[in-house]
Enzyme design. Structure first.
Site, PDB file in Angstrom:
ATOM      1  N   SER A   1     -13.373   9.183  -2.862  1.00 56.28           N
ATOM      2  CA  SER A   1     -11.932   9.316  -3.111  1.00 56.28           C
ATOM      3  C   SER A   1     -11.628   8.955  -4.562  1.00 56.28           C
ATOM      4  O   SER A   1     -12.313   8.106  -5.150  1.00 56.28           O
ATOM      5  CB  SER A   1     -11.165   8.358  -2.201  1.00 56.28           C
ATOM      6  OG  SER A   1      -9.811   8.295  -2.589  1.00 56.28           O
TER       7      SER A   1
ATOM      8  N   TYR B   1     -10.414   0.083   1.318  1.00 59.54           N
ATOM      9  CA  TYR B   1     -10.667   1.526   1.243  1.00 59.54           C
ATOM     10  C   TYR B   1     -11.355   1.875  -0.075  1.00 59.54           C
ATOM     11  O   TYR B   1     -12.401   2.532  -0.088  1.00 59.54           O
ATOM     12  CB  TYR B   1      -9.341   2.274   1.373  1.00 59.54           C
ATOM     13  CG  TYR B   1      -9.483   3.781   1.349  1.00 59.54           C
ATOM     14  CD1 TYR B   1     -10.084   4.468   2.405  1.00 59.54           C
ATOM     15  CD2 TYR B   1      -9.012   4.535   0.275  1.00 59.54           C
ATOM     16  CE1 TYR B   1     -10.213   5.850   2.382  1.00 59.54           C
ATOM     17  CE2 TYR B   1      -9.130   5.912   0.245  1.00 59.54           C
ATOM     18  CZ  TYR B   1      -9.734   6.568   1.297  1.00 59.54           C
ATOM     19  OH  TYR B   1      -9.862   7.935   1.279  1.00 59.54           O
TER      20      TYR B   1
HETATM   21  N1  LIG Z   1      -6.445  13.132   2.567  1.00 62.37           N
HETATM   22  C1  LIG Z   1      -6.640  12.622   1.387  1.00 62.37           C
HETATM   23  O1  LIG Z   1      -5.726  12.550   0.558  1.00 62.37           O
HETATM   24  C2  LIG Z   1      -7.996  12.092   1.003  1.00 62.37           C
HETATM   25  C3  LIG Z   1      -8.207  11.763  -0.342  1.00 62.37           C
HETATM   26  C4  LIG Z   1      -9.452  11.269  -0.720  1.00 62.37           C
HETATM   27  C5  LIG Z   1     -10.459  11.134   0.221  1.00 62.37           C
HETATM   28  N2  LIG Z   1     -10.229  11.464   1.525  1.00 62.37           N
HETATM   29  C6  LIG Z   1     -11.324  11.280   2.474  1.00 62.37           C
HETATM   30  O2  LIG Z   1     -11.608  12.490   3.123  1.00 62.37           O
HETATM   31  C7  LIG Z   1     -12.159  12.234   4.416  1.00 62.37           C
HETATM   32  C8  LIG Z   1     -11.424  13.073   5.446  1.00 62.37           C
HETATM   33  O3  LIG Z   1     -10.096  12.623   5.479  1.00 62.37           O
HETATM   34  P1  LIG Z   1      -8.872  13.472   6.036  1.00 62.37           P
HETATM   35  O4  LIG Z   1      -7.785  13.315   5.048  1.00 62.37           O
HETATM   36  O5  LIG Z   1      -9.310  14.812   6.456  1.00 62.37           O
HETATM   37  O6  LIG Z   1      -8.458  12.529   7.253  1.00 62.37           O
HETATM   38  P2  LIG Z   1      -8.429  12.708   8.824  1.00 62.37           P
HETATM   39  O7  LIG Z   1      -7.894  11.415   9.347  1.00 62.37           O
HETATM   40  O8  LIG Z   1      -7.759  13.980   9.162  1.00 62.37           O
HETATM   41  O9  LIG Z   1      -9.977  12.832   9.191  1.00 62.37           O
HETATM   42  C9  LIG Z   1     -10.836  11.739   9.351  1.00 62.37           C
HETATM   43  C10 LIG Z   1     -11.695  12.005  10.575  1.00 62.37           C
HETATM   44  O10 LIG Z   1     -12.655  10.961  10.690  1.00 62.37           O
HETATM   45  C11 LIG Z   1     -12.802  10.673  12.069  1.00 62.37           C
HETATM   46  N3  LIG Z   1     -13.326   9.320  12.266  1.00 62.37           N
HETATM   47  C12 LIG Z   1     -12.717   8.144  11.978  1.00 62.37           C
HETATM   48  N4  LIG Z   1     -13.501   7.114  12.343  1.00 62.37           N
HETATM   49  C13 LIG Z   1     -14.643   7.657  12.865  1.00 62.37           C
HETATM   50  C14 LIG Z   1     -15.819   7.099  13.447  1.00 62.37           C
HETATM   51  N5  LIG Z   1     -15.989   5.783  13.554  1.00 62.37           N
HETATM   52  N6  LIG Z   1     -16.787   7.953  13.881  1.00 62.37           N
HETATM   53  C15 LIG Z   1     -16.608   9.294  13.806  1.00 62.37           C
HETATM   54  N7  LIG Z   1     -15.511   9.869  13.280  1.00 62.37           N
HETATM   55  C16 LIG Z   1     -14.531   9.057  12.818  1.00 62.37           C
HETATM   56  C17 LIG Z   1     -11.393  10.810  12.649  1.00 62.37           C
HETATM   57  O11 LIG Z   1     -11.405  10.975  14.051  1.00 62.37           O
HETATM   58  C18 LIG Z   1     -10.904  12.035  11.891  1.00 62.37           C
HETATM   59  O12 LIG Z   1     -11.194  13.234  12.586  1.00 62.37           O
HETATM   60  C19 LIG Z   1     -12.034  10.721   4.646  1.00 62.37           C
HETATM   61  O13 LIG Z   1     -13.287  10.102   4.388  1.00 62.37           O
HETATM   62  C20 LIG Z   1     -11.026  10.316   3.588  1.00 62.37           C
HETATM   63  O14 LIG Z   1     -11.189   8.977   3.197  1.00 62.37           O
HETATM   64  C21 LIG Z   1      -9.017  11.937   1.936  1.00 62.37           C
END
Ligand SMILES: NC(=O)c1ccc[n+]([C@@H]2O[C@H](COP(=O)([O-])OP(=O)(O)OC[C@H]3O[C@@H](n4cnc5c(N)ncnc54)[C@H](O)[C@@H]3O)[C@@H](O)[C@H]2O)c1
Length: 262
Positions: free
Chosen positions: A153, A168
């Site tokens: 991130s 985080y």
């Molecule tokens: N959305 C943003 O702005 C953003 C920015 C930077 C990084 N990210 C990263 O991108 C990745 C995806 O995020 P997103 O925004 O699509 O969020 P999201 O919440 O839609 O997806 C995260 C997924 O991880 C799964 N998950 C959580 N804990 C788990 C576990 N213990 N075992 C298996 N699965 C698990 C959840 O069920 C969910 O489907 C994450 O790692 C997040 O930190 C997101």
């Protein structure tokens, strides 16, 4: 001196990618599963929710005609991970890519964060990534080919995001260091390791879609003039995983629209 010191394995016609956290409806993982399916990859989805994982797997298979598998797995549980990765290995074509996308956020400032919250964030984001990657690398080594992508991130690079705080950012910074170390240590087995560091992407991770006011605020910091989408991130992941990504290792792709330039 040989020009290719390390084994240069052929890239299979139908490689498999294993994606963690790809079951949420509007998330980066699901978009990546579709992008990879469209490009001919077989796809394994590992997410907490078994039913939702199976549903995404079914959807990708139906829309793109590729082999898929959806499994309910808590990636912070070592044994569940080992069992699931063994199934992926047995039931899908050659495993070539792993995308460590599953993650949880923490909006709590450092002075307020409790031990339980801190540990849970590291259990999922860091230890889960370790368990999944370790299991995948054992398989990659058999054929001297593997691609690892960590979903970090911008928060890790700039000291907190627009939402995520100490736990985080710290956990996501660990992923950058791990990918670089894997790049050095695993190159000799034909394995590359890289990260993507998305800025604010419009998903549900912060408890709901971005409001118009929030988007307006974010736009002031975005040279490209728009908020990021899941497809922006999926495209970067696909590039790092694919045939053309083979000469990139240890890099971080900043998929952030220029919000953070360094
Ligand atoms: N959305 C943003 O702005 C953003 C920015 C930077 C990084 N990210 C990263 O991108 C990745 C995806 O995020 P997103 O925004 O699509 O969020 P999201 O919440 O839609 O997806 C995260 C997924 O991880 C799964 N998950 C959580 N804990 C788990 C576990 N213990 N075992 C298996 N699965 C698990 C959840 O069920 C969910 O489907 C994450 O790692 C997040 O930190 C997101």
């Amino acid at each position: 001196m040989a020009l290719t010191p390390y084994p240069a394995a052929d890239f299979p016609q139908q490689p498999t990618a294993l994606l963690t956290g790809a079951a949420s409806e509007r998330g980066i993982g699901r978009a990546t599963a579709h992008r990879l399916g469209r490009e001919g990859w077989a796809v394994a989805v590992l997410d907490l929710d078994a039913e939702a994982s199976a549903e995404v797997a079914h959807e990708v298979a139906e829309q793109h005609g590729v082999a898929t598998l959806g499994l309910g797995v808590d990636i912070s549980d070592e044994q569940q991970v080992d069992r699931a990765v063994a199934r992926v290995d047995a039931e899908l074509p050659q495993l070539v890519g792993v995308v460590n996308n599953a993650g949880i956020s923490s909006p709590t400032p450092f002075t307020e964060v409790g031990t339980e919250e801190w540990k849970r964030v590291f259990d999922v984001n860091v230890h889960g990534t370790f368990f999944v990657t370790r299991a995948a690398v054992r398989i990659f080594r058999r054929r001297s080919l593997g691609r690892i992508v960590n979903v970090s991130s911008a928060s890790a690079e700039r000291g907190g995001g627009v939402y995520g705080r100490a736990a985080y950012s710290g956990s996501k910074a660990a992923l950058l260091g791990l990918a670089k170390t894997w790049a050095r240590e695993l190159g000799e087995y034909g394995i590359t390791a890289n990260s993507v560091a998305p800025g604010s992407i419009d998903t549900d991770i912060m408890g709901g879609r971005l409001s118009d006011e929030r988007k307006e605020f974010l736009l002031q910091e975005l040279p490209v003039g728009r908020v990021g989408t899941v497809d922006d991130v999926a495209g970067a992941i696909h590039y790092l995983l694919g045939r053309d990504g083979g000469y990139l290792t240890g890099v971080t792709l900043d998929v952030n629209g220029g919000s953070h330039i360094h």
